[in-house]
Design a protein around this motif. Structure first.
Motif, PDB file in Angstrom:
ATOM      1  N   LYS A   1       2.873  21.890   3.302  1.00  0.00           N
ATOM      2  CA  LYS A   1       4.193  21.638   3.873  1.00  0.00           C
ATOM      3  C   LYS A   1       4.506  20.147   3.747  1.00  0.00           C
ATOM      4  CE  LYS A   1       3.978  25.530   7.101  1.00  0.00           C
ATOM      5  NZ  LYS A   1       4.015  25.957   8.527  1.00  0.00           N
ATOM      6  N   LEU A   2       5.103  19.799   2.612  1.00  0.00           N
ATOM      7  CA  LEU A   2       5.396  18.411   2.291  1.00  0.00           C
ATOM      8  C   LEU A   2       6.863  18.114   2.536  1.00  0.00           C
ATOM      9  CD1 LEU A   2       3.400  18.243  -1.056  1.00  0.00           C
ATOM     10  CD2 LEU A   2       2.641  17.463   1.190  1.00  0.00           C
ATOM     11  N   ASP A   3       7.136  16.971   3.133  1.00  0.00           N
ATOM     12  CA  ASP A   3       8.487  16.580   3.506  1.00  0.00           C
ATOM     13  C   ASP A   3       8.955  15.455   2.594  1.00  0.00           C
ATOM     14  OD1 ASP A   3      10.857  15.821   4.658  1.00  0.00           O
ATOM     15  OD2 ASP A   3      10.016  15.279   6.607  1.00  0.00           O
ATOM     16  N   PHE A   4      10.000  15.712   1.805  1.00  0.00           N
ATOM     17  CA  PHE A   4      10.534  14.693   0.902  1.00  0.00           C
ATOM     18  C   PHE A   4      11.960  14.304   1.282  1.00  0.00           C
ATOM     19  CE2 PHE A   4       7.338  17.089  -1.494  1.00  0.00           C
ATOM     20  CZ  PHE A   4       6.447  16.054  -1.759  1.00  0.00           C
ATOM     21  N   SER A   5      12.294  14.474   2.556  1.00  0.00           N
ATOM     22  CA  SER A   5      13.628  14.109   3.029  1.00  0.00           C
ATOM     23  C   SER A   5      13.850  12.602   2.983  1.00  0.00           C
ATOM     24  CB  SER A   5      13.848  14.618   4.451  1.00  0.00           C
ATOM     25  OG  SER A   5      12.884  14.061   5.343  1.00  0.00           O
ATOM     26  N   GLY A   6      12.765  11.836   2.986  1.00  0.00           N
ATOM     27  CA  GLY A   6      12.836  10.381   2.894  1.00  0.00           C
ATOM     28  C   GLY A   6      11.545   9.854   2.307  1.00  0.00           C
TER      29      GLY A   6
ATOM     30  N   ASP B   1       8.007   8.636   1.857  1.00  0.00           N
ATOM     31  CA  ASP B   1       6.785   8.719   2.659  1.00  0.00           C
ATOM     32  C   ASP B   1       6.947   9.542   3.931  1.00  0.00           C
ATOM     33  OD1 ASP B   1       5.687   7.159   0.719  1.00  0.00           O
ATOM     34  OD2 ASP B   1       5.574   5.338   1.910  1.00  0.00           O
ATOM     35  N   ALA B   2       7.922  10.450   3.938  1.00  0.00           N
ATOM     36  CA  ALA B   2       8.086  11.309   5.116  1.00  0.00           C
ATOM     37  C   ALA B   2       6.927  12.287   5.245  1.00  0.00           C
ATOM     38  CB  ALA B   2       9.408  12.072   5.037  1.00  0.00           C
TER      39      ALA B   2
ATOM     40  N   SER C   1       0.799  -1.219   0.000  1.00  0.00           N
ATOM     41  CA  SER C   1       0.000   0.000   0.000  1.00  0.00           C
ATOM     42  C   SER C   1       0.833   1.270   0.000  1.00  0.00           C
ATOM     43  CB  SER C   1      -0.936   0.017   1.228  1.00  0.00           C
ATOM     44  OG  SER C   1      -1.798  -1.095   1.223  1.00  0.00           O
ATOM     45  N   ILE C   2       2.005   1.232   0.607  1.00  0.00           N
ATOM     46  CA  ILE C   2       2.869   2.404   0.692  1.00  0.00           C
ATOM     47  C   ILE C   2       4.304   1.974   0.385  1.00  0.00           C
ATOM     48  CG2 ILE C   2       1.388   3.671   2.297  1.00  0.00           C
ATOM     49  CD1 ILE C   2       3.103   2.714   4.593  1.00  0.00           C
TER      50      ILE C   2
END
Length: 599
Positions: free
Chosen positions: A565-570, A572-573, A281-282
């Motif tokens: 405010k989306l986090d793409f450091s990892g 599915d962060a 699913s993710i």
């Protein structure tokens, strides 16, 4: 481990080991399972939440530990047990442990011995809960969707009863066995995260002989090499809903032919699969299914919050399947392997605008590599970046094609090649990042260029290229939220047909195993039908012609005061539902998100 004194209203902690999980109290005795063993000198090891644990060569944990304490928290005894000891039950001098990853029920006794009852078949049954009822030990087999009865005196199976999807708890109740199924009935949902659990009562008298593990037939295929491309997070309808020859919904298309001309051309020239599903699913369980052919109990029992870690790319040894990975199966048979980006973090790279400029100028992009599984490092291209939304897939394609030209010159190409192209994940509306359409178009062109290069080489005649998503989490689908895309390109699949046969990621792994002469390494792969029916008897050696991008793949999102405010450091962060809504609103600014529509 925490000890709570309800009368005194106090809490104190006791350090008993790595990743304590299950507890059973039996009189003055307390039994606790720990999922990790401390690393020892000279043995393989890897970090788990910052603590080194003993591992096997393929990257999985070497096993767990059963600890006996008194009620004051003093440790009296330890036993080494199997991997992922998910539940413990005490009965007199015997202590039973359900080891989900090694598919065993283990019995520890005061003399320090551990006796083992193994389950038939390959890894994947996942015994994860137990309860004693008279002379029977009932065991929930999460991966088999049933509860099994073991004779306590002999340890032999007396049969089983079917449950719902993924039973995670079984208890003796006044009117039968109470079973909790983590995923309920498994009914179709428009979004892959829409599953609801269920609790049911089973009649123990309904016990039937357990079915033997199913193993589908192996097929000899006309190719001998597999290229496996893994991408990120799209459903079928998001890309292919506009293909009228397949079963799709054009109203859900977000990245249709204009954005993905190569995906469309590959689907139409080779084969369109309109009933393909992702198992997970993710991203965390998605990559596990796509590479390991199983999401172990660590994944399935962590969806409530991922409090210990968020495994991605084998970087959590407590989560890795006992069966290993597709490359382990290939290497076991003496086949050759090369990895481009899978299981790789590309850290400390500049921002996208800088990287895009460097790429267009033909200059290298600086980044630092981190790989979670030691064994994979030796087979991985050091110049190919893995997860990082600031590095174009076009750059990744260039790195692969540079090595590929060397393969052509030498006349040698690995039997198995894995390639990770993550840019179709997109960065939502993040200012300064590519627009979602630009991200996906970049990804599309990279796929097309790689397939074209292979199809124009001497390797094409005996190569099959598989392209799929790790999961479908960032989209809606008209048939089911798990439905996704899969492309199969080879001289023998250039048929232009539509196949509505059901396939999933373990079907792809089953097919790759057949191509490489490797054995299925989990029961899910063994149970899956290979995709042999897609291969014709005669080859059509015409090369594939990559289509140019029809839009600017360097187009950036503009500055936006109210950007999410989306986090793409990892992987599915960021919040996944927020990401879904952002992508929907950018594709369809005047349409409500489907989950908000009134029925």
């Amino acid at each position: 481990m925490a000890i709570v004194d309800l009368a005194a209203d106090t809490v104190r902690t006791v350090d008993i080991g790595i990743a304590p999980y299950a507890v059973a109290v039996d009189g003055d005795r307390v039994f606790v399972t720990c999922w990790g063993r401390p690393a020892e000198d000279g043995k393989p090891h890897a970090p788990s939440a910052g603590v080194e644990v003993e591992t096997e060569e393929r990257g999985e944990s070497a096993g767990g530990v059963l600890v006996q304490l008194d009620r004051n928290g003093e440790v009296n005894r330890r036993w080494n047990v199997g991997a992922q000891p998910t539940e413990v039950v005490a009965s007199g001098d015997r202590v039973f442990v359900a080891c989900a990853n090694t598919d065993t029920i283990q019995c520890a006794t005061p003399d320090g011995a551990v006796k083992e009852t193994g389950l038939d078949g390959l890894p994947g049954a996942s015994p994860s809960s137990m309860t004693i009822d008279g002379d029977r030990l009932w065991v929930a087999l999460s991966g088999e969707n049933r509860v099994m009865a073991l004779d306590l005196s002999t340890g032999k199976s007396q049969g089983s009863i079917e449950t719902g999807w993924y039973p995670v708890a079984v208890r003796k109740g006044p009117n039968g066995l109470i079973v909790a199924d983590a995923k309920g009935e498994g009914k179709p949902v428009r979004n892959a995260r829409g599953l609801i659990g269920a609790v049911r009562v089973l009649d123990p008298s309904k016990l039937k002989p357990s079915p033997k593990p199913r193993i589908t037939k192996s097929h000899k295929l006309p190719v001998k090499r597999a290229v496996y491309i893994i991408k990120e997070n799209r459903t079928y309808d998001q890309l292919f809903g506009d293909l009228t020859q397949g079963k799709g919904d054009a109203s859900l298309v977000m990245y249709g032919r204009e954005v993905t001309p190569n995906h469309h051309a590959l689907a139409e020239e080779f084969v369109l699969l309109d009933n393909f599903a992702c198992n997970g699913s993710i991203s965390t369980d998605g990559h596990a299914w796509a590479i390991e052919g199983q999401a172990t109990a660590f994944y399935e029992r962590s969806f409530g919050g991922w409090t210990r870690s968020y495994p991605f790319g084998g970087d959590e040894p407590l989560a890795v399947s006992e069966g290993g990975h597709i490359w382990d199966a290939a290497l076991k048979e003496g086949r050759t392997f090369r990895n481009y980006g899978e299981f790789v973090y590309a850290n400390d790279a500049p921002n996208f605008a800088t990287n895009y400029k460097l790429w267009r100028e033909g200059k290298p992009i600086p980044w630092k590599s981190a790989i979670g599984v030691e064994r994979v490092k030796a087979y991985t291209c050091p110049d190919f970046p893995g997860w990082n939304m600031d590095i174009p897939d076009g750059y990744r394609a260039d790195v692969f094609l540079k090595e590929f030209r060397q393969m052509e010159a030498s006349g040698k190409m690995p039997d198995l090649v894995t390639i990770y192209l993550p840019q179709d994940h997109t960065s939502g509306d993040a200012p300064g990042s590519p627009t979602p359409r630009a991200h996906v178009a970049d990804n599309d062109l990279a796929v097309g260029r790689i397939v074209e290069a292979i199809s124009r080489s001497q390797f094409w005649k005996d190569t099959a290229v598989f392209v799929l998503e790790d999961d479908p989490q960032d989209g809606i689908d008209s048939q089911d939220g798990h439905r996704s895309i899969c492309l199969v390109a080879s001289p023998y699949t250039r048929t232009g047909v539509v196949s509505s046969a059901f396939y999933n990621q373990t079907s792809v792994l089953r097919t790759i195993c057949d191509i490489l002469g490797a054995k299925p390494y989990t029961r899910f792969i063994a149970q899956s039908e290979s995709m042999h029916a897609l291969f014709a008897k005669r080859a059509d050696l015409r090369p594939f012609e990559a289509r140019p991008a029809t839009l600017d793949i360097g187009q950036l999102n503009p500055p936006k005061k109210n950007a999410a405010k989306l986090d793409f450091s990892g992987p599915d962060a960021t919040n996944e539902e927020l990401m879904d809504r952002v992508l929907w609103s950018m594709a369809f600014p005047n349409r409500p998100y489907p989950h908000d529509e009134k029925e």
